[in-house]
Design a protein around this motif. Structure first.
Motif, PDB file in Angstrom:
ATOM      1  N   ILE A   5       0.941  -1.171   0.080  1.00 10.39           N
ATOM      2  CA  ILE A   5      -0.044   0.196   0.097  1.00 10.39           C
ATOM      3  C   ILE A   5       0.824   1.183   0.228  1.00 10.39           C
ATOM      4  O   ILE A   5       1.604   1.483   0.783  1.00 10.39           O
ATOM      5  CB  ILE A   5      -0.901  -0.142   1.257  1.00 10.39           C
ATOM      6  N   PRO A   6       0.919   2.056  -1.075  1.00  7.94           N
ATOM      7  CA  PRO A   6       1.746   3.301  -1.002  1.00  7.94           C
ATOM      8  C   PRO A   6       1.331   4.277   0.085  1.00  7.94           C
ATOM      9  O   PRO A   6       0.059   4.577   0.491  1.00  7.94           O
ATOM     10  CB  PRO A   6       1.250   3.781  -2.322  1.00  7.94           C
ATOM     11  N   ASN A   7       2.504   4.980   0.514  1.00  6.48           N
ATOM     12  CA  ASN A   7       2.240   6.028   1.610  1.00  6.48           C
ATOM     13  C   ASN A   7       2.411   7.457   0.688  1.00  6.48           C
ATOM     14  O   ASN A   7       3.336   7.964   0.373  1.00  6.48           O
ATOM     15  CB  ASN A   7       3.450   5.782   2.365  1.00  6.48           C
ATOM     16  N   ALA A   8       1.421   8.132   0.870  1.00  8.03           N
ATOM     17  CA  ALA A   8       1.367   9.517   0.153  1.00  8.03           C
ATOM     18  C   ALA A   8       2.046  10.581   0.667  1.00  8.03           C
ATOM     19  O   ALA A   8       2.504  11.509   0.083  1.00  8.03           O
ATOM     20  CB  ALA A   8      -0.165   9.762   0.161  1.00  8.03           C
ATOM     21  N   SER A   9       2.566  10.248   2.089  1.00  9.81           N
ATOM     22  CA  SER A   9       3.287  11.311   2.672  1.00  9.81           C
ATOM     23  C   SER A   9       4.685  11.015   2.406  1.00  9.81           C
ATOM     24  O   SER A   9       5.572  12.136   2.654  1.00  9.81           O
ATOM     25  CB  SER A   9       3.102  11.161   4.149  1.00  9.81           C
ATOM     26  N   THR A  10       4.986  10.036   1.682  1.00 11.89           N
ATOM     27  CA  THR A  10       6.714   9.748   1.465  1.00 11.89           C
ATOM     28  C   THR A  10       6.919   9.881   0.041  1.00 11.89           C
ATOM     29  O   THR A  10       8.152   9.634  -0.437  1.00 11.89           O
ATOM     30  CB  THR A  10       7.107   8.279   1.725  1.00 11.89           C
ATOM     31  N   SER A  38       0.783   9.153   6.375  1.00 11.48           N
ATOM     32  CA  SER A  38       1.775   9.075   7.625  1.00 11.48           C
ATOM     33  C   SER A  38       1.614  10.323   8.577  1.00 11.48           C
ATOM     34  O   SER A  38       2.001  10.371   9.629  1.00 11.48           O
ATOM     35  CB  SER A  38       2.866   8.434   7.666  1.00 11.48           C
ATOM     36  N   LYS A  39       1.499  11.436   7.806  1.00  6.32           N
ATOM     37  CA  LYS A  39       1.485  12.788   8.502  1.00  6.32           C
ATOM     38  C   LYS A  39       0.659  13.742   7.644  1.00  6.32           C
ATOM     39  O   LYS A  39       0.449  13.561   6.264  1.00  6.32           O
ATOM     40  CB  LYS A  39       2.903  13.608   8.486  1.00  6.32           C
ATOM     41  N   THR A  40       0.068  14.704   8.420  1.00  9.49           N
ATOM     42  CA  THR A  40      -1.033  15.524   8.008  1.00  9.49           C
ATOM     43  C   THR A  40      -0.239  16.214   6.806  1.00  9.49           C
ATOM     44  O   THR A  40       0.650  16.728   6.687  1.00  9.49           O
ATOM     45  CB  THR A  40      -1.471  16.462   9.056  1.00  9.49           C
ATOM     46  N   GLY A  41      -1.194  16.293   5.355  1.00  5.43           N
ATOM     47  CA  GLY A  41      -0.840  16.901   4.503  1.00  5.43           C
ATOM     48  C   GLY A  41      -1.994  17.140   3.243  1.00  5.43           C
ATOM     49  O   GLY A  41      -3.010  16.671   3.600  1.00  5.43           O
ATOM     50  N   GLY A  81      -5.223  13.612   7.259  1.00  6.08           N
ATOM     51  CA  GLY A  81      -4.457  13.429   8.274  1.00  6.08           C
ATOM     52  C   GLY A  81      -4.051  11.933   8.304  1.00  6.08           C
ATOM     53  O   GLY A  81      -4.306  11.116   7.675  1.00  6.08           O
ATOM     54  N   PRO A  82      -3.180  11.570   9.353  1.00  9.39           N
ATOM     55  CA  PRO A  82      -2.806  10.214   9.434  1.00  9.39           C
ATOM     56  C   PRO A  82      -3.878   8.838   9.194  1.00  9.39           C
ATOM     57  O   PRO A  82      -4.743   9.404   9.996  1.00  9.39           O
ATOM     58  CB  PRO A  82      -1.958   9.983  10.795  1.00  9.39           C
ATOM     59  N   GLY A  83      -3.714   7.974   8.478  1.00 10.86           N
ATOM     60  CA  GLY A  83      -4.794   6.976   8.504  1.00 10.86           C
ATOM     61  C   GLY A  83      -4.799   6.293   7.226  1.00 10.86           C
ATOM     62  O   GLY A  83      -3.601   6.448   6.232  1.00 10.86           O
TER      63      GLY A  83
END
Length: 269
Positions: A5-10, A38-41, A81-83
């Motif tokens: 699952i890709p992490n949009a924050s990275t 993983s972090k708000t953005g 937010g994170p989730g």
């Protein structure tokens, strides 16, 4: 092995490509893809296929972003937010099944502009399908003033939009010959503190990925250039110089005369 699952924050950008091969409760051909934050953005979601709908749903099954592409690509954005989130891609026309789609997810940058200016770094990519290639970001102006915009990518347009949709400033690099001209000679614009949408339209014929920069530089007043002396001013200047010279010569004559024997007067008896 399952699909990661890709992490949009990275990642600044990633893409979901697939086929709508499931039916939802409304019998629309649908596909479901998950990603994490993983972090708000803030993120942009762009569907490049016509007659295709997208919904971004959070872990509580709440729709946090939605867009419907009719005759052209559609885009929406959301602050997350994170989730874990689910992208729901569905066909707008019933009976259209197993249709390919492309969903781009990009970071929506929040650029801060202070008194000296701001800098935005982005990447131009080749467009897919009906995608216009338009990129959107947020520009927060903490300190207003007069600025000049300088884009490094040739054949590119940009615009600064107010919340009401009014163009506050714009520029382009459609003439590469002018790209190296003096910044102070470029058109400037004034902007007040607040939040704006920065819209960038790169060229469509990009090959691969090309990094670019958009710099906003504070407009600095130029020192007044020296102007050519008028004929009348030249005459008056030369006349004043001659008068000063004559006055100096007369002073020297008076000084030399005072050193000679004075004239004596005789009284007649």
């Amino acid at each position: 092995m399952g699909v990661a699952i890709p992490n949009a924050s990275t990642m600044n950008w990633f893409q979901f490509r697939g086929i709508t091969n499931e039916l939802d409760s409304n019998l629309a051909s649908t596909d479901y893809r998950q990603f994490t934050v993983s972090k708000t953005g803030e993120f942009n979601f762009k569907i490049a296929d016509i007659n295709t709908n997208i919904k971004i749903v959070d872990q509580n099954n709440k729709v946090v972003a939605e867009a419907k592409a009719k005759n052209e690509a559609a885009e929406t954005s959301a602050k997350l937010g994170p989730g874990t989130y689910t992208a729901v891609i569905s066909q707008a026309v019933r009976g259209v099944n197993e249709r390919e789609y492309t969903l781009d997810i990009t970071e929506r940058q929040n650029i801060m502009m202070v008194g000296t200016g701001a800098q935005m770094k982005g990447i131009a990519r080749a467009v897919v399908g009906n995608d216009s290639g338009v990129q959107k970001h947020t520009l927060t102006v903490a300190q207003g003033g007069e600025f000049v915009g300088n884009m490094s990518l040739p054949y590119t347009r940009w615009a600064l939009m107010s919340k009401e949709g009014k163009v506050v400033a714009s520029g382009d690099t459609m003439d590469p010959a002018k790209s190296g001209e003096d910044m102070l000679k470029k058109p400037s614009f004034k902007v007040e503190p607040g939040q704006y949408e920065l819209v960038i339209v790169p060229p469509k014929n990009v090959v691969g990925e090309i990094p670019y920069q958009l710099n906003f530089v504070q407009k600095v007043a130029k020192a007044p250039e020296s102007t050519e002396e008028r004929p009348f001013d030249k005459i008056m200047r030369e006349r004043e110089a001659r008068l000063k010279q004559w006055a100096a010569e007369d002073a020297n004559k008076s000084s030399s005369t005072s050193k000679t024997t004075p004239y004596k007067m005789s009284l007649l008896a």
